[in-house]
Every structure is written in C-alpha cells, then in structure tokens.
Design an enzyme around this catalytic site. Structure first.
Site, PDB file in Angstrom:
ATOM      1  N   HIS A  35      -0.456  -7.169   2.793  1.00  0.00           N
ATOM      2  CA  HIS A  35       0.101  -7.418   1.461  1.00  0.00           C
ATOM      3  C   HIS A  35       0.207  -8.924   1.195  1.00  0.00           C
ATOM      4  O   HIS A  35      -0.066  -9.390   0.078  1.00  0.00           O
ATOM      5  CB  HIS A  35       1.491  -6.805   1.341  1.00  0.00           C
ATOM      6  CG  HIS A  35       1.517  -5.310   1.459  1.00  0.00           C
ATOM      7  ND1 HIS A  35       2.059  -4.665   2.532  1.00  0.00           N
ATOM      8  CD2 HIS A  35       1.060  -4.335   0.623  1.00  0.00           C
ATOM      9  CE1 HIS A  35       1.955  -3.352   2.365  1.00  0.00           C
ATOM     10  NE2 HIS A  35       1.351  -3.134   1.215  1.00  0.00           N
ATOM     11  N   GLY A 146      -6.235  -4.145  -1.794  1.00  0.00           N
ATOM     12  CA  GLY A 146      -6.888  -4.237  -0.499  1.00  0.00           C
ATOM     13  C   GLY A 146      -8.038  -3.257  -0.361  1.00  0.00           C
ATOM     14  O   GLY A 146      -7.983  -2.126  -0.855  1.00  0.00           O
TER      15      GLY A 146
END
Length: 277
Positions: A35, A146
């Site tokens: 993250h 991601g």
C-alpha cells in the site's frame, strides 16, 4: 499534515482545499509496504493524495472473512502520515451505504465471471460499486491500484473506459517479501508453516515466467504446485494482458489462486511468450 475525515461532507470540504491534481489510493486498511508503494507512486504523480480506508461488505461472500478482516486504523494513519498523504477518508458502513444494501450495483460483465469471479460470485460487482462511488466522491484525476489484484485492476480499467469516468487508472507492480511472497493483508492469517507453504505460489509463477512457450509455462508452474504440501490450488491460468485467451506470442499474464490453511491467496506475474521455432 494528514487530515482524517469520516463523512461525505468532511471529504467534500477537504477535497475543495486541494488545488492541482489529486490521486487516490483505495484500501481496506491493514496497510503494508505494498500500500505504501501505491502512496509513493501517487505522490510522485500528483499534487495531492487521498487514501480511502473502508472494508467493503459488498465484496465479501457469506462464508468469507468480512468480520475478521483486520482493522488497524491507528497504524494505518501512521503509515499515511509517513508517506505524506493529504487526506484519509475512513467512512463507516452507514456512511457509504446510508440506505443499507444498495438496490443498484454495477455488473462486472463476462470478465467478472472468470478466475476470481468464478470462485467468488458477486465479489466484483461489490468491488466495482464501491470503487465507482469512491471515484465520484474523491473526484480524483489519477487512481493507483496494485497489480497483485490483477483482475481487479483490469475490471476497474474497463469500468472507467466503458462508463466514461474522468480518471486515469494506473497499475503498480506487486511488492514482495525478500523470499518472494506477495504482500497481502491476509498474510497475517498464516501460521509459520503455512507461510512457508505459501511460497509455492511465487515459486510456481517464477518457474512459469522463465519459460517462453505457453504449454511449458503452465506445465512448469503446475509441477511446483502439485509437489507442494499444504497448498490447495483453485486455479492456474495463462491469459493475455486483458485476461483474454492465451496469446500465441507476446505479452501474457500467469495467475494463480490457492488456499493455504484457511487463507486464500492470489498472485500473478507478467511474461513474454515466443513463437516456437
């Protein structure tokens, strides 16, 4: 200075105070280095960064881990502050869905029925619904996701294109532990033995990516998974970059999902296929 806001009104006020370009990073919390890499990419490419933290009930099935999904807001805020995030939007369930279960949700289409969609019916409809809402609420110019959740990234990219949402979607390569395990908030569920077993996923993907032919790539990956104790494979698939049929040559994606103990893990890698001589 990172502002923490919980309501739509607070988010609107905070958003109005951000001149220039704004990037958003959407999370369910339990933030890790993956993250943080998304936040860094956002910071490099925009004037301001908003992070959303919301465990979205719509994308969890009845037998999945919604109730036990880790909620670590205090440490999440520390991570956001360290990465220079401007605003953290952490709404309650009632704030995101004030009328309860929404009667209108987004349909993921055929791409949402394969791979993760086949194993988790309704997951992608719930995911796309909350992503669309958060894109509209944050009015971001850029959104970073991601590549570990590759099918999610592909579906969000398709949704934005199909619905003419004015935001640029960017993928960020998967962040891994030194031993190759893809970072995931669910990794904390793994015991020491399970974590060791879970390394079979990244080993299999590396073995597949080292091959230049489609059949060889699948065979190499499958052999490692078949020889791995404690790993129950859900799927192993080789697709084109948009999750279509396996290409004869050129860019492709090798994806795997498996259960290790009670924890379901996913991973994927890009590879380049060559025409057999």
């Amino acid at each position: 200075m990172t502002d923490l806001v919980h309501t739509r009104a607070e988010l609107e006020a905070a958003r109005k105070a951000l001149p220039g370009t704004v990037a958003v990073v959407m999370t369910m919390g339990a933030l890790h280095e993956g993250h943080r890499e998304l936040m860094r990419a956002a910071r490099r490419n925009a004037d301001h960064v908003i992070v959303t933290i919301f465990v979205n009930p719509l994308q969890f099935g009845p037998n999945e881990d919604y109730e036990r999904y880790p909620r670590t807001l205090d440490s999440d805020l520390e991570a956001c502050r360290a990465e220079g995030v401007d605003v953290v939007f952490a709404p309650a369930r009632e704030e995101m869905y004030p009328g309860g279960q929404p009667s209108v949700t987004l349909e993921a289409g055929p791409l949402g029925t394969i791979l993760e969609g086949a194993s988790r019916p309704g997951h992608f409809a719930g995911m796309l619904t909350v992503v669309c809402k958060l894109l509209l609420l944050t009015r971001a110019h850029l959104a970073f996701y991601g590549e570990k959740d590759y099918q999610q990234l592909a579906l969000i990219t398709r949704m934005v294109r199909d619905l003419d949402i004015a935001v640029e979607i960017r993928g960020v390569p998967t962040v891994r532990e030194p031993d190759g395990l893809a970072l995931s908030s669910r990794n904390r569920y793994l015991s020491a033995d399970e974590r060791a077993a879970a390394l079979a996923l990244s080993r299999a993907l590396r073995a597949g990516a080292a091959q230049t032919g489609a059949e060889a790539a699948l065979a190499a990956a499958a052999a490692i998974l078949a020889d791995s104790t404690g790993v129950q494979v859900d799927y192993l698939a080789l697709t084109d970059p948009e999750l279509g049929p396996t290409p004869a040559h050129g860019p492709a994606r090798l994806l795997v999902a498996a259960r290790v103990g009670s924890t379901r893990l996913i991973d994927n890698v890009p590879l380049q296929l060559e025409i057999a001589a």
